[in-house]
Design a protein around this motif. Structure first.
Motif, PDB file in Angstrom:
ATOM      1  N   ILE A 149       0.858  -1.195   0.000  1.00  0.00           N
ATOM      2  CA  ILE A 149       0.000   0.000   0.000  1.00  0.00           C
ATOM      3  C   ILE A 149       0.889   1.237   0.000  1.00  0.00           C
ATOM      4  O   ILE A 149       2.099   1.148   0.193  1.00  0.00           O
ATOM      5  CB  ILE A 149      -0.926   0.040   1.230  1.00  0.00           C
ATOM      6  CG1 ILE A 149      -0.089  -0.114   2.507  1.00  0.00           C
ATOM      7  CG2 ILE A 149      -2.005  -1.014   1.122  1.00  0.00           C
ATOM      8  CD1 ILE A 149      -0.907   0.010   3.780  1.00  0.00           C
ATOM      9  N   LYS A 150       0.267   2.379  -0.202  1.00  0.00           N
ATOM     10  CA  LYS A 150       1.050   3.620  -0.221  1.00  0.00           C
ATOM     11  C   LYS A 150       1.419   4.004   1.209  1.00  0.00           C
ATOM     12  O   LYS A 150       0.723   3.681   2.165  1.00  0.00           O
ATOM     13  CB  LYS A 150       0.250   4.742  -0.876  1.00  0.00           C
ATOM     14  CG  LYS A 150       0.071   4.531  -2.356  1.00  0.00           C
ATOM     15  CD  LYS A 150      -0.133   5.828  -3.089  1.00  0.00           C
ATOM     16  CE  LYS A 150       1.172   6.586  -3.201  1.00  0.00           C
ATOM     17  NZ  LYS A 150       1.073   7.718  -4.100  1.00  0.00           N
ATOM     18  N   SER A 153      -1.157   5.661   3.285  1.00  0.00           N
ATOM     19  CA  SER A 153      -2.451   4.983   3.410  1.00  0.00           C
ATOM     20  C   SER A 153      -2.742   4.674   4.871  1.00  0.00           C
ATOM     21  O   SER A 153      -1.846   4.430   5.673  1.00  0.00           O
ATOM     22  CB  SER A 153      -2.411   3.700   2.581  1.00  0.00           C
ATOM     23  OG  SER A 153      -3.388   2.805   3.004  1.00  0.00           O
ATOM     24  N   LYS A 164     -12.255  -2.549  -1.494  1.00  0.00           N
ATOM     25  CA  LYS A 164     -11.294  -1.601  -2.071  1.00  0.00           C
ATOM     26  C   LYS A 164     -10.717  -2.151  -3.366  1.00  0.00           C
ATOM     27  O   LYS A 164     -10.920  -3.312  -3.721  1.00  0.00           O
ATOM     28  CB  LYS A 164     -10.164  -1.357  -1.052  1.00  0.00           C
ATOM     29  CG  LYS A 164     -10.654  -0.818   0.259  1.00  0.00           C
ATOM     30  CD  LYS A 164     -11.012   0.650   0.131  1.00  0.00           C
ATOM     31  CE  LYS A 164     -11.493   1.202   1.455  1.00  0.00           C
ATOM     32  NZ  LYS A 164     -12.808   1.783   1.406  1.00  0.00           N
ATOM     33  N   ASP A 218      -5.857   0.917  -4.454  1.00  0.00           N
ATOM     34  CA  ASP A 218      -5.600   1.038  -3.023  1.00  0.00           C
ATOM     35  C   ASP A 218      -4.477   0.121  -2.586  1.00  0.00           C
ATOM     36  O   ASP A 218      -3.771   0.415  -1.625  1.00  0.00           O
ATOM     37  CB  ASP A 218      -6.872   0.701  -2.234  1.00  0.00           C
ATOM     38  CG  ASP A 218      -7.968   1.717  -2.464  1.00  0.00           C
ATOM     39  OD1 ASP A 218      -9.115   1.313  -2.721  1.00  0.00           O
ATOM     40  OD2 ASP A 218      -7.658   2.921  -2.396  1.00  0.00           O
TER      41      ASP A 218
END
Lengths: 299, 329, 258
Positions: A149-150, A153, A164, A218
């Motif tokens: 994930i980022k 996030s 998601k 996401d």
């Protein structure tokens, strides 16, 4: 009268020649095709192992854009990576050199290579469908699959991904894992990701990660090694949770080649030796930040 | 100002706008055009800096990506050569009264214009070996084409099918009287074609063919998708390899795009000069239409040359004929 | 000056019961004509009546619906063409030379190249020899100095004269002229007619000419044929047709034209 007759002779001569030239061409072509077809079908080719040894080259198919397993280093003008080193070692133990081939991944996993190359050393998972067209060696390493994930996030656990958007390469092991169709004989997987995620498939992991970076996704399901390499290259990613499964990766040989078992048996022996004498461990630690992935961390 | 009576316009100076208009009229067209281009590039530069590209990476790898251009030009040159041959045969077939020739060329044109180029590439790369299974060994190998050869074959067949129309229009643009004069002399079909019709047709055919070549250079990028070897990697392939290796996909593709653009710009420059030369001294009112949506070039000159000698516009060589819709630069 | 009738010369062209229809429309309704060596025959009549079609049937640029054409010993009838017949038509065409209304010179070649194209490509005469002869023929039509010019540099009249030279170069048995001056500006017509006249008077070439130029007909023709509604209504020497017509239609046409 005589003039007309001579004209007739001349015209017949000229057109006659043209006509027979065409006819002759047709006859030759048809004979060619017939001879070719009539003697078609089975070929008396040598066993794959013998072909490799005689030519002195092992033609290895590698996915050319999959760091750190395999990528192009323009400084040296050749390939580098874990898969590259493993394949080079296998060839060395067979007593031959490596001849790198770079077809697209779909072509490799589909089998029926038409003798374009001998073996795939490309971190391929020996899933059930592929086993119908390819012979697999024992796994030479096990790659943990992780969710990426980022950095910014807010997710903290996998359940929060319900509903998601998630991406991965497709079709590949990770996409099969996401839609819960993954079936690896001998290595059952437990599906821990939420079932109702919106999935998008991409041509490679790299593209999926790019889209994660851009905000289209996401999360991305990919290998730990790819994720780590991306983070090291400057992407603002982090891992979500523990690895969701451990993917066995083997070498593959085309079932449609002539006497594939000959090469498969030799390769299997070499893989077992490389496990036993620690070569695979060493290579793994070299390419995967000190991690020894040659043994499965799964139970 | 519409309410002003006629005559009052020149009498009353309109101040700022009038002076602006006067100034505008004095600036040469080329200067204005140059300014537009500068503005566009400035805008792109702003976007560029906003994207925070890793320009160091781009500088380091630009040369490697560019080196692939020779593959692009090579594949395009070989393919256009075969495409021209196929287009000529196709056009003659479409113009023939022979049912075999007409039917085969019709099928060829329909199939290769009706399926996507990339699909054709894969069909040749994957499908031909399957046909080869029916043959025994020495011949079987002939059906197993490498990625590059498959790409060239697909490009040749595909572009040949589209260019069939160009060639057909070119042949039809030659006035019927030419063919009659040749026949009246006693020429055979082959002599007529090679001595009289085709030389004249080529004047109409060459400019759009040049454009097809330029378009083809960009389509060569698709060959990478078959999985070409590094020794035969074009800029697109190189860009994807390096971009994925270093997780710099966007930078790599921007570099590749820029070089493709420069390459086509280079050839387009010569293409324009070719078109101008083709029409000097021998002007047929061939209005070459811009690309229709399908992206194929078809000259609108069919039927424009009827009448033979009496209808030719006599332009002494050295003067340019009326230009087709080309803007300078 | 009325040339003598060349009635006793050899038969060069025979048109036998020629019919030609385009679909349901019958243009030629049974033409019969003999042309002898050295004769100049002028065919005249209303525009669009089929005179050109008649001429073009002679060298099979149009296919006769029925009937037969015989030129220089080759006799062909209308109908379907097979490969053998195509070759015969080609042979027949080598015995006829045609001059078109639109000249139809090959634009990518010079005047001389146009002239020698037939002999070199069709008759396979070596180029050097053909060039020598070609220059002579160009000189005969008065254009030796234009040998290296392309058609686009020549006036209409010059182009037509080159076209005449081109047809002559094949040494045909009969020259066919399809309204050779109709596309020319008035001031250029004269030079072409003069060339045609010299072909008749100096070279005694057999000529069949479709034209409106009555002055030329009166001076040069041995015979004139009035083409009317699909048939040759009246045929005779210029004197007979101009002064002693038998049919009112002929009179009416001549009055309108002259």
């Amino acid at each position: 009268m005589a003039e007309r007759a001579s004209i007739r002779r001349r015209t017949k001569g000229e057109t006659g020649m043209k006509l027979s030239r065409w006819k002759a061409l047709m006859v030759v072509l048809s004979a060619f095709v017939l001879v070719g077809v009539a003697c078609g079908g089975g070929s008396s080719k040598k066993a794959l192992l013998d072909q490799v040894k005689e030519s002195g080259k092992l033609r290895v198919a590698t996915d050319p854009a999959y760091p750190p397993q395999s990528s192009y280093d323009e400084a040296t003008g050749t390939w580098e990576g874990f898969d590259i080193d493993v394949a080079t070692e296998v060839a060395k133990r067979l007593g031959v050199e490596v001849d790198w081939q770079t077809p697209t991944w779909d072509l490799i996993t589909a089998g029926n290579w038409n003798d374009r190359w001998d073996i795939s050393v490309g971190s391929m998972t020996p899933i059930k469908e592929r086993q119908q067209v390819l012979d697999f060696s024992p796994p030479y390493y096990f790659v943990p699959a992780v969710v990426v994930i980022k950095n910014d996030s807010s997710f903290t656990s996998l359940d929060q991904l319900a509903g998601k958007s998630i991406g991965s390469c497709a079709p590949c092991t990770y996409s099969f894992y996401i839609d819960r169709t993954l079936d690896i004989p001998g290595f059952p997987a437990t599906f821990v990701l939420p079932e109702d995620m919106q999935f998008t498939g991409y041509d490679t992991d790299s593209t999926a990660l790019q889209n994660l970076e851009l905000g289209r996704l996401d999360a991305v399901l990919t290998s730990l090694t790819t994720a780590t390499a991306a983070i090291a290259a400057g992407s603002s990613f982090k891992l979500l949770g523990d690895p969701v499964f451990y993917e066995p990766d083997s070498m593959a040989i085309d079932k449609n080649a002539s006497d594939p078992e000959s090469l498969a048996a030799a390769v299997t022996q070499i893989v077992n030796e490389m496990h036993a004498d620690g070569t695979l461990s060493t290579l793994s630690k070299k390419w995967f930040d000190g991690l020894d992935l040659s043994v499965s961390a799964a139970g | 100002m519409k309410s002003d009576p006629v005559g009052a316009e020149t009498a009353r100076p309109r101040g700022f706008w009038a002076r602006l208009e006067q100034l505008n009229l004095r600036i040469p067209y080329n200067a204005k055009l140059g300014a537009v281009w500068v503005a566009i590039f400035a805008f792109l530069a702003v976007l560029f800096s906003q994207a925070h590209f890793d320009t160091a990476w781009m500088r380091k790898n630009a040369w490697f990506i560019t080196k692939g251009l020779w593959v692009t030009v090579f594949i395009a040159a070989v393919s256009i050569f075969f495409a021209i041959i196929l287009a000529l045969l196709g056009a003659l077939g479409r113009l023939s009264k022979n049912p075999i020739a007409y039917g085969v060329s019709g099928f060829y044109a329909s199939f290769f214009r009706g399926t996507p180029l990339i699909v054709q590439m894969f069909l040749i790369y994957l499908g031909l070996p399957v046909i080869g299974q029916a043959f025994r060994e020495p011949f079987r190998g002939w059906f197993l084409l490498s990625a590059i050869v498959s790409g060239i074959a697909a490009l040749s067949l595909n572009y040949g099918a589209y260019m069939t129309e160009i060639f057909r229009a070119g042949i039809l643009s030659v006035p019927h009287g030419q063919s009659e004069a040749a026949e009246a002399l006693g020429m055979t079909y082959r002599q007529r074609m090679s001595r009289v019709i085709l030389p004249q047709a080529f004047r109409v055919i060459i400019p759009p063919t040049g454009n097809e070549f330029i378009a083809m250079m960009k389509d060569t990028a698709l060959v990478s998708l078959l999985g070409t070897q590094i020794s035969w990697a074009d800029p697109f392939r190189r860009a994807t390899l390096l971009g994925r290796a270093d997780f710099r996909n966007l930078e790599a593709l921007v570099v590749a795009a820029a070089w493709y653009w420069i390459l086509t710009g280079f050839f387009t420059f010569f293409q324009r000069r070719l078109e101008t030369r083709m029409s000097t001294g021998y002007v047929r009112q061939a209005a070459i239409t811009k690309r229709p949506a399908a992206g194929r070039f078809i000259p609108a000159s069919a039927g424009g040359g009827a009448g033979g000698g009496a209808s030719m516009v006599e332009v002494p060589p050295g003067e340019t004929g009326p230009r087709s819709e080309e803007r300078p630069g | 000056m009325n040339p003598q009738r060349a009635e006793d010369g050899n038969l060069v062209v025979r048109i036998e019961d020629l019919h030609k229809s385009f679909g349901h429309l019958e243009i030629l309704k049974g033409i019969n004509m003999d042309v002898r060596e050295g004769e100049v025959v002028v065919i005249f009549g209303r525009s669009g009546s089929g005179k050109s079609t008649l001429l073009r049937c002679i060298n099979f640029l149009e296919d006769p619906t029925s009937g037969a054409i015989e030129v220089g010993g080759i006799r062909l009838s209308g109908g379907h063409r097979n490969r053998a017949k195509r070759e015969q038509i080609r042979q027949l065409r080598m015995r006829t030379g045609m001059v078109f209304q639109q000249f139809n010179l090959f634009p990518q070649m010079t005047a001389l190249q146009n002239v020698i194209e037939g002999p070199v490509t069709v008759k396979r005469i070596p180029e050097q020899a053909a060039q020598t002869v070609g220059l002579e023929i160009l000189a005969r039509v008065g254009l030796a100095d234009k040998a290296q010019e392309h058609p686009i540099r020549l006036s209409g009249g010059q182009q037509q004269r080159v076209a005449i030279a081109r047809a002559l170069a094949m040494e045909p048995e009969v020259m066919l002229f399809d309204e050779p001056t109709s596309a020319l500006d008035p001031e250029l017509i004269g030079e072409v007619l003069a060339t045609m006249k010299s072909l008749a008077t100096e070279l005694h070439i057999t000529m069949i000419v479709v034209t409106h130029e009555m002055g030329f007909a009166r001076e040069v023709a041995h015979r004139m044929a009035f083409f009317h509604e699909g048939v040759i209504l009246e045929e005779g020497t210029p004197d007979e047709l101009f002064n002693h017509t038998r049919f009112p239609e002929t009179r009416r046409f001549l009055d309108a034209v002259l």
